[in-house]
Structure formats: structure tokens, C-alpha cells
Design an enzyme around this catalytic site. Structure first.
Site, PDB file in Angstrom:
ATOM      1  CG  ASP A  52      -0.373  -0.140   2.518  1.00 23.70           C
ATOM      2  OD1 ASP A  52       0.871  -0.115   2.607  1.00 23.70           O
ATOM      3  OD2 ASP A  52      -1.122  -0.278   3.507  1.00 23.70           O
ATOM      4  CE  LYS A 121       3.021  -6.232   4.018  1.00 25.27           C
ATOM      5  NZ  LYS A 121       2.591  -5.101   4.898  1.00 25.27           N
ATOM      6  CD  GLU A 190       7.301  -0.249   8.229  1.00 18.44           C
ATOM      7  OE1 GLU A 190       7.593   0.850   7.735  1.00 18.44           O
ATOM      8  OE2 GLU A 190       6.294  -0.904   7.900  1.00 18.44           O
TER       9      GLU A 190
END
Length: 272
Positions: A52, A121, A190
Site C-alpha cells: 500500500d 498481507k 517494521e
């Protein structure tokens, strides 16, 4: 050595698990269009993420929130048409799965049916468990995403490193175990401390892929425009820029403009 199409072995979730088991690192990059995906696939990348992040690098939005499911499907279709080997994962965009497991299932099914991608995901841990389980009942493989979750940017208020405090670190480990229990085949971590990422990779048996999570995980992912130096202004600590393609493109455009202005292009040889 040229590889015949029949010789190319597609990457699967099973192979990704085997790579973790034998200690082979997984390479993953983002891709949003046919031409780029074709180059990355030919280079031999294991996983292509239709992220995204297309909202930022392709559309120029400040966050990942505005991109729609239809737009994600369009990008995914473009990438899937290009690949012969890589495993393709598509982000479920903001608003297409949170708080509604039925919607999560419908979004995932649309992505799989309309794009031909191999997996979806989504961001979050315990709070999206029901959605993940429902998507998995349809046989759709799910990759998790913990740590800095960009779709929650307004909750965090910042893109700084996550899980530095003990409480948040413990929740992250607990969430990773929940995602494994649910049946996720891999998790992206992340922007979290390297040692915490190491703990997660050791304590869960599924592959852990890091972005800004240090070297002790099972694979790495970067946004391809950042890695190639196409997005010039974004240079976080975790990014290694492997080329300055943005500069090359700018110089090529400048040379073209000059040749057009000076009437050096097209030449007689380039005319019919």
C-alpha cells in the site's frame, strides 16, 4: 545462462518456510507495475510485495491511508502479469479489513480472484485475529505485519521506531505468536529494535522479514523506489540505496530536452 520458462520454479509459502529452516535469507522488494516487476523477477527476488506504499510512491499521498482496494487490485494485476518465479503478496488497504472479519474475507477474495496474486498481507496482531482466521478459512495465505504499522500512523502520530518500551515489546512478541497460531505463513516486522526482532525470529517458527529490524531475522524487504534512489527525499537509517536511478533518469530527460531544443533529435537516421 538463459533459463527456460519450464525450468523456472515458482516460490511458494512452503519454500519460504524451508528457507528459514535451513538459514537461507529471504529477499523481498515492493513492486507496483509490470515493467518494474519483470526486472525484479528476472533478478531473482523471492517475494514481491504489492505494497500500500503505492499510495506514497505511485500516487504521491502523504500516508498509505487513501489507497483503495480497487487501486491495489490494479497494481497487483500489473505485477502478476510480469512474474515467472516470485511469490506475490498484496497489502489489504486501510479500511478493507479492520474490525470486520467478513469484509476482510471479501477483500482478500477479491484480490486473489481479480489479480491472481498468491497471498495477502495485513497489519496488526490480536485485534485482527478474527479477520485473519476468516481469510485463512478460504485458503488464502496471510502474511502478518507488526511493529510500525503505517496504516495506524494517526494513532502513533509518528513514524519513529516502535516497541522500545518493555510493555510494547512484550505485546509485539505475544502478537507474533498469535499470528503464528492463527496460521500466518510469515510476518513483516517494521522499524523495531534489532534485539527484539531477533527474539521474535527465534521464538516463532514462521519466517520473519524485517524492514528496519536489523540483521537477525529471516529476510529483508525494502521499497524498491527507495532502494533504487528514485525517491530522493526519503532516507531513513535502515535504507541502503543500491543505485541512484533518480539522478540517471533526470540526466537522461535533460539530455533529451536539450537535443529536442537544439534540433539534434531526431536525426536523419532516426527519421523515416
Amino acid at each position: 545462462m538463459s533459463v527456460h520458462n519450464s525450468d523456472i520454479k515458482r516460490v511458494t509459502t512452503h519454500q519460504l518456510q524451508e528457507m528459514k529452516n535451513r538459514g537461507e535469507k529471504i529477499s523481498m522488494l515492493t513492486a507496483y507495475d509490470y515493467s518494474m516487476a519483470k526486472i525484479l523477477d528476472m533478478a531473482g527476488v523471492d517475494v514481491l510485495l504489492v505494497g500500500d506504499s503505492a499510495s506514497n510512491v505511485m500516487a504521491g499521498n502523504e500516508t498509505t491511508l487513501p489507497i483503495t482496494l480497487d487501486q491495489m487490485i490494479y497494481h497487483a494485476q500489473s505485477v502478476v502479469r510480469a512474474i515467472k518465479r516470485a511469490f506475490v503478496v498484496v497489502d489489504l488497504p486501510f479500511g478493507s479489513y479492520q474490525g470486520n472479519s467478513r469484509q476482510a474475507l471479501e477483500s482478500a477474495i477479491r484480490i486473489m480472484k481479480e489479480s491472481g496474486a498468491h497471498s495477502v498481507k495485513l497489519e496488526g496482531g490480536a485485534e485482527v485475529r478474527e479477520g485473519i482466521e476468516r481469510v485463512l478459512t478460504a485458503g488464502v495465505p496471510v502474511m502478518g505485519h507488526l511493529g510500525l504499522t503505517p496504516q495506524s500512523i494517526y494513532k502513533f502520530g509518528t513514524y519513529t521506531v516502535r516497541a522500545k518500551e518493555e510493555e510494547e515489546a512484550e505485546k509485539l512478541i505475544s502478537d507474533a505468536k498469535i499470528l503464528e497460531e492463527c496460521g500466518c505463513y510469515a510476518i513483516v516486522l517494521e522499524k523495531i529494535p534489532s534485539q527484539l526482532a531477533k527474539r521474535v525470529a527465534e521464538e516463532v517458527s514462521i519466517p520473519i522479514i524485517g524492514i528496519g529490524a536489523g540483521p537477525h531475522v529471516d529476510g529483508q524487504v525494502l521499497v524498491v523506489h527507495d532502494m533504487l534512489g528514485i525517491t530522493q527525499e526519503f532516507q531513513p537509517r535502515f535504507l541502503r540505496q543500491y543505485a541512484n536511478v533518480g539522478q540517471v533518469m533526470k540526466e537522461a530527460a535533460e539530455a533529451y530536452i536539450k537535443d529536442v531544443k537544439d534540433q539534434n533529435f531526431p536525426s536523419d537516421k532516426e527519421s523515416y
